[in-house]
Every structure is written in structure tokens, then in C-alpha cells.
Design an enzyme around this catalytic site. Structure first.
Site, PDB file in Angstrom:
ATOM      1  N   GLU A  29       0.840  -1.207   0.000  1.00 28.09           N
ATOM      2  CA  GLU A  29       0.000   0.000   0.000  1.00 28.09           C
ATOM      3  C   GLU A  29       0.873   1.254   0.000  1.00 28.09           C
ATOM      4  OE1 GLU A  29      -2.644   1.507  -0.277  1.00 28.09           O
ATOM      5  OE2 GLU A  29      -4.392   0.552   0.625  1.00 28.09           O
ATOM      6  N   ASP A  30       0.282   2.381  -0.394  1.00 28.59           N
ATOM      7  CA  ASP A  30       1.003   3.654  -0.305  1.00 28.59           C
ATOM      8  C   ASP A  30       0.948   4.219   1.112  1.00 28.59           C
ATOM      9  OD1 ASP A  30      -1.750   4.148  -0.434  1.00 28.59           O
ATOM     10  OD2 ASP A  30      -1.605   5.683  -1.987  1.00 28.59           O
ATOM     11  N   ASP A  52      -4.128   5.182   6.589  1.00 21.19           N
ATOM     12  CA  ASP A  52      -4.622   6.395   7.230  1.00 21.19           C
ATOM     13  C   ASP A  52      -5.648   5.968   8.290  1.00 21.19           C
ATOM     14  OD1 ASP A  52      -5.165   9.131   7.574  1.00 21.19           O
ATOM     15  OD2 ASP A  52      -6.623   9.169   5.957  1.00 21.19           O
ATOM     16  N   PHE A  58      -1.871  15.855   5.006  1.00 17.79           N
ATOM     17  CA  PHE A  58      -2.106  15.257   3.696  1.00 17.79           C
ATOM     18  C   PHE A  58      -0.846  15.400   2.845  1.00 17.79           C
ATOM     19  CE2 PHE A  58      -3.741  14.955  -0.619  1.00 17.79           C
ATOM     20  CZ  PHE A  58      -4.564  13.841  -0.507  1.00 17.79           C
ATOM     21  N   ARG A 108       1.721  12.644  -8.507  1.00 15.70           N
ATOM     22  CA  ARG A 108       2.184  11.279  -8.219  1.00 15.70           C
ATOM     23  C   ARG A 108       3.660  11.096  -8.589  1.00 15.70           C
ATOM     24  NH1 ARG A 108      -2.241   7.913  -7.083  1.00 15.70           N
ATOM     25  NH2 ARG A 108      -4.157   8.416  -8.187  1.00 15.70           N
TER      26      ARG A 108
END
Ligand code: 5GP
Length: 179
Positions: free
Chosen positions: A98-99, A102, A151, A164
Site C-alpha cells: 500500500e502507499d 490512514d 495530507f 504522483r
């Protein structure tokens, strides 16, 4: 530096060092096992591409794409599969890449969904973790960096599909969100 970036939170050099360490740990832990690395599109692709090149044992790759219903910067918990795996997993040791974790809702859904397919084992790897934001308990087995509640974009992560490609993990200027 890109004009929309306020601050670099994790630099490309820090990322490189940490990804090497993660690759070494995964290579050690999965030695002699049939490893299937599952990249979660789109955010994890840059991390995944770097990570698998630091893994020295044989592996296969597959992808899933999921979308969470909700606004662009928050997650509602309802997850939809946009693209599923192309291979069965019963005979594989599965590692989800996963990136960012959260609230944990996306990863929880993925874990439940893949666990139901009865892989030999199931673990998780993320480049970023925001523990302060967690709403559900999920096990993160390999973690790049813990970051504060802000964020971030870059290294695969987007805002409105932009940024990205930035090599560092960055915080955007507040005015970008007001556009
Ligand atoms: P969770 O379900 O854990 O709340 O959220 C996971 C997904 O939300 C991530 O895969 C990512 O797409 C998105 N997300 C959460 N935090 C951030 C962030 O700081 N930046 C970006 N670009 N996406 C985030």
C-alpha cells in the site's frame, strides 16, 4: 522544488535507504516461500517498483485497484473493487503493498477480502503510516515511515490525480486545495 510544494516531508534519499531495508527484511522473511506481491493501484506503484527491485528472492506480482467512497481527502470506509487479482492465492504467501495507511479502513477491507480466499499467509507493507488517524485496528507488518496527521503527495500519492510523479513525499501549499 515544484511551485505547489510547501515542504518535503520525506526526501528521496530517506525513501531509498528505507526501501532497501524493507526489501532486505522481506527477502529474509520469505526465503524459500512462494511470494505473491499485491500492489494496490494507483498510489502504491512507485513504491512497489522500487521495493520489488530490492527483494532478492523469487516473487510474482499482481494488482488490485480499489476506490473508497468519500471526498478526495477523507475515506468513508465503504470500499469498492475496481480491479481484482488475475491469479488465485490459495498456494501463495500474499504481501499487500500500500502507499499509506490512514484510517485503516481500506487495508481492513483488503485483508478481509483476501483472507477469505485462504492464502498460505497474508501480510501488509506500506511506505507511509498515519497512526494518529486510525479508526480500525489493522496489522502493518512492514512500515516505511510514520508521519503526522497531514495530507501528503508524491512518490505515487496524488491530489486530484496530480503530483504522483514527484520523487519526494511532500506537503502541498494550502492554497492548492482552495483552487
Ligand atoms: P484509509 O482507508 O487508510 O483511510 O486510506 C487509505 C487511502 O486514502 C490511501 O490508499 C490513499 O489513497 C488515501 N490517503 C490517505 N491519506 C492520504 C494522504 O495523506 N495523501 C494522499 N495523497 N492520499 C491519502
Amino acid at each position: 522544488m515544484h511551485q505547489d510544494i510547501e515542504q518535503v516531508l520525506v526526501s528521496r534519499e530517506q525513501i531509498k535507504t528505507r526501501v532497501k531495508e524493507l526489501g532486505a527484511a522481506i527477502s529474509r522473511d520469505y526465503a524459500g516461500k512462494d511470494l505473491l506481491v499485491v500492489g494496490i493501484l494507483k498510489g502504491a506503484i512507485i513504491f512497489l517498483a522500487d521495493l520489488v527491485r530490492e527483494i532478492t528472492i523469487p516473487l510474482t506480482l499482481d494488482f488490485m485497484a480499489v476506490s473508497s467512497y468519500g471526498s478526495s481527502t477523507t475515506s468513508s470506509g465503504a470500499v469498492r473493487i475496481l480491479k481484482d487479482l488475475e491469479v488465485p492465492v490459495e498456494d501463495k504467501h500474499v504481501l499487500i503493498v500500500e502507499d499509506i495507511v490512514d484510517t485503516g479502513l481500506t487495508l481492513k477491507y483488503l485483508l478481509e477480502n483476501l483472507r477469505a480466499r485462504q492464502p498460505l499467509s497474508l501480510r501488509t507493507c506500506t511506505i507511509l503510516d498515519k497512526p494518529e488517524r486510525r479508526m480500525v485496528d489493522v496489522e502493518v507488518d512492514y512500515r516505511g515511515f510514520c508521519i503526522p496527521d497531514c495530507f501528503v503527495v508524491g512518490y505515487g500519492l496524488d491530489y486530484a490525480q496530480q503530483y504522483r510523479h514527484l520523487p519526494d513525499i511532500c506537503v502541498l501549499k494550502p492554497e492548492v486545495y482552495r483552487r
